[in-house]
Design a protein around this motif. Structure first.
Motif, PDB file in Angstrom:
ATOM      1  N   GLU A  10      20.479 -25.726  19.731  1.00  0.00           N
ATOM      2  CA  GLU A  10      20.225 -25.290  21.115  1.00  0.00           C
ATOM      3  C   GLU A  10      18.972 -24.406  21.225  1.00  0.00           C
ATOM      4  O   GLU A  10      18.163 -24.564  22.141  1.00  0.00           O
ATOM      5  N   ASP A  11      18.794 -23.503  20.250  1.00  0.00           N
ATOM      6  CA  ASP A  11      17.637 -22.590  20.318  1.00  0.00           C
ATOM      7  C   ASP A  11      16.325 -23.366  20.209  1.00  0.00           C
ATOM      8  O   ASP A  11      15.348 -23.063  20.888  1.00  0.00           O
ATOM      9  N   VAL A  12      16.315 -24.346  19.322  1.00  0.00           N
ATOM     10  CA  VAL A  12      15.091 -25.151  19.147  1.00  0.00           C
ATOM     11  C   VAL A  12      14.809 -25.921  20.438  1.00  0.00           C
ATOM     12  O   VAL A  12      13.671 -25.993  20.910  1.00  0.00           O
ATOM     13  N   TYR A  13      15.861 -26.471  21.015  1.00  0.00           N
ATOM     14  CA  TYR A  13      15.710 -27.226  22.266  1.00  0.00           C
ATOM     15  C   TYR A  13      15.154 -26.329  23.374  1.00  0.00           C
ATOM     16  O   TYR A  13      14.201 -26.692  24.075  1.00  0.00           O
ATOM     17  N   LEU A  14      15.753 -25.123  23.513  1.00  0.00           N
ATOM     18  CA  LEU A  14      15.338 -24.241  24.608  1.00  0.00           C
ATOM     19  C   LEU A  14      13.914 -23.715  24.398  1.00  0.00           C
ATOM     20  O   LEU A  14      13.200 -23.437  25.353  1.00  0.00           O
ATOM     21  N   ALA A  15      13.495 -23.609  23.124  1.00  0.00           N
ATOM     22  CA  ALA A  15      12.158 -23.073  22.841  1.00  0.00           C
ATOM     23  C   ALA A  15      11.062 -24.114  23.107  1.00  0.00           C
ATOM     24  O   ALA A  15       9.887 -23.768  23.227  1.00  0.00           O
ATOM     25  N   ARG A  16      11.436 -25.380  23.208  1.00  0.00           N
ATOM     26  CA  ARG A  16      10.413 -26.423  23.400  1.00  0.00           C
ATOM     27  C   ARG A  16       9.906 -26.425  24.839  1.00  0.00           C
ATOM     28  O   ARG A  16      10.695 -26.413  25.780  1.00  0.00           O
TER      29      ARG A  16
END
Ligand code: FMN
Length: 476
Positions: free
Chosen positions: A367-373
């Motif tokens: 989720e964190d990687v997704y939100l950071a994109r």
């Protein structure tokens, strides 16, 4: 059916997971190797910018019937020593309804190359797989694959009623059209026809000889859809792949009103299973797919009257797969350690179909990687056409920047949880776009529930396995 029905079909896996090395290996073993036809325009453009290691694309293009077209593609994209480390890939033009020449030529060339290379060094049939939902490139792509002698066209993720007629027309170098759904501002859609005429691309005065029409095998999850395909298709259907919801890639949504588990996965029930008695009555060969990649899976399928099985996950993890070796290794190790997890994400794919996602740290499953994109739509394979207020046709994708999507009349709620599969899938196979600031687009790996069963082919002493190991294990 023109080909001898194989016991194993290696499932088409986009983008570039089932590339020519995998399909070639499987076909050489006497089973059906299938290249993915998804985004071969962009993949070919990127391989050329990476220097065409091994000279495979250039070798294939020496046999391409339209040398001037081949030269145009090479002149545009080929970089002899590869693009400088740290440089971004040059983007390639997106498809439109006007039939812009550049993207169509790249499709014809890319599909030809992939099938040509998969057929090299043996005389067994090779298939190609397309996703129906990715409609604009279909006609040019199929023409390119036909020019290279593809024996089977397999299509999932939609109801490809028009494809049989397209195959007949294009095999004779005749013009074809494809119905494309265009959504309207009022919620109602319309059909607009994409047209393609080989005559506009053929370079000699004389037509190349007619090509053999390949077999056509649609993928479906339901006997009712198989029956519609049989009754309403524009031509011959040669078999079916019956795919259940445990399969990797996109899954059909559950029938009726969707319900979700606590974890947010769609819940499937008995009515989502195809009635095999009804499929048998249709009298065509069929293959079962979805957690069928084991000797028992094959045995059960044969006992049900199937010709065999279609397998994806096991082949996606073998050495010839396009997924980068470190990602494959990590997934296999996780599986052997009992830590593999596959989630059926109802939102991730802009197509709207549930999409199977393998948990992998550092990928967009996190989720964190997704939100950071930062959202960006620079490849556009999954864009959907819509009718603009000025009457023209525009394109939008629910994974593009939210403000842009809403400005195009899309609903904000449709953007929630959507992931840019175009960039993620091409990152999975080692060609990620480099972004401003130096970071790279991240992966998002799809696997079927069979990921947990990789111990059939692999062990902690012998992590890696080949397509031959998969075929031999399953055939027993
Ligand atoms: C990595 C991966 C990518 C896939 N991509 C596609 C695709 O582009 N088109 C398609 O029709 N099916 C696709 N599939 C589904 C496979 O072709 C096959 O039907 C399915 O994986 C069979 O189930 P299994 O994963 O349990 O073996 C994909 C599957 C995987 C694992």
């Amino acid at each position: 059916m023109k080909i001898t029905p194989p016991k194993i079909i290696q499932g088409g896996m986009g983008a570039a997971v089932s590339s020519w090395p995998l399909a070639q290996a499987v076909s050489k073993l006497g089973q059906l190797g299938v290249v993915s036809g998804t985004a071969l325009d962009g993949i070919t453009a990127r391989r050329l910018q990476d220097g065409d290691e091994g000279g495979h694309i250039r070798r294939a293009l020496e046999h391409f019937p339209f040398p001037r077209m081949a030269k145009r593609v090479l002149d545009t994209f080929y970089i002899p020593d590869g693009k400088p480390a740290g440089a971004s890939y040059r983007n390639y033009p997106m498809h439109d309804f006007e039939g812009r020449r550049e993207p169509l030529e790249l499709c014809i060339v890319g599909n030809f190359v992939e099938v040509f290379l998969a057929r090299e060094g043996h005389s067994n049939p090779v298939g190609i797989n397309y996703l129906e939902k990715l409609q604009l490139p279909h006609l040019a792509s199929i023409y390119g694959a036909l020019l290279a002698g593809v024996a089977v066209v397999i299509m999932g993720a939609g109801i490809p009623l028009a494809i049989p007629g397209v195959l007949s027309a294009l095999s004779n170098h005749e013009g074809a059209e494809y119905p494309i759904y265009v959504s309207g501002a009022d919620g109602k859609g319309e059909t607009v026809y994409m047209k393609f005429d080989p005559a506009a691309f053929i370079e000699d005065e004389v037509l190349p000889p007619a090509m053999e029409r390949p077999d056509f095998i649609p993928i479906t999850s339901a006997d009712a859809l198989a029956s519609i395909l049989l009754k309403k298709s524009s031509g011959t259907i040669d078999g079916f792949i019956i795919e259940g919801n445990l399969a990797g890639g996109h899954n059909a949504p559950p029938r009726g009103k969707a319900t979700y588990s606590e974890a947010g996965e769609p819940i499937y029930g008995k009515r989502d299973e195809a009635k095999l008695s009804a499929i048998r009555e249709m009298g065509l060969p069929f293959w079962l797919a979805g957690s069928a990649g084991s000797p028992e899976g094959l045995k059960n399928a044969l006992a049900e009257g199937a010709a065999g099985v279609q397998i994806g996950t096991a082949f996606a993890l073998c050495e010839e797969s396009g997924i980068t070796p470190n990602v494959r290794r990590e997934l296999i190790q996780k599986s052997l350690a009992g830590e593999a997890h596959v989630y059926t994400d109802p939102l991730a794919s802009p197509t709207g179909f549930p999409f199977k996602v393998a948990a992998l740290g550092g990928s967009l499953s996190d989720e964190d990687v997704y939100l950071a994109r930062q959202r960006i739509c620079d490849l556009g394979a999954l864009r959907q056409p819509y009718r603009r207020p000025d009457g023209k046709i525009g394109f939008r994708c629910s994974a593009e920047p939210v403000a842009a999507y809403v400005a195009k009349g899309g609903k904000e709620e449709d953007t929630i949880g959507r992931k840019c599969l175009c960039n993620a899938l091409i990152a999975n196979v080692g060609m990620p776009q480099r972004l401003k600031g130096g970071s790279e687009e991240k992966c998002l790996i799809t696997m079927g529930d069979d990921l947990v069963n990789v111990g059939l082919f692999s062990s902690s002493e012998q992590i890696c396995f080949s397509a031959k190991d998969v075929v031999n294990t399953i055939l027993g």
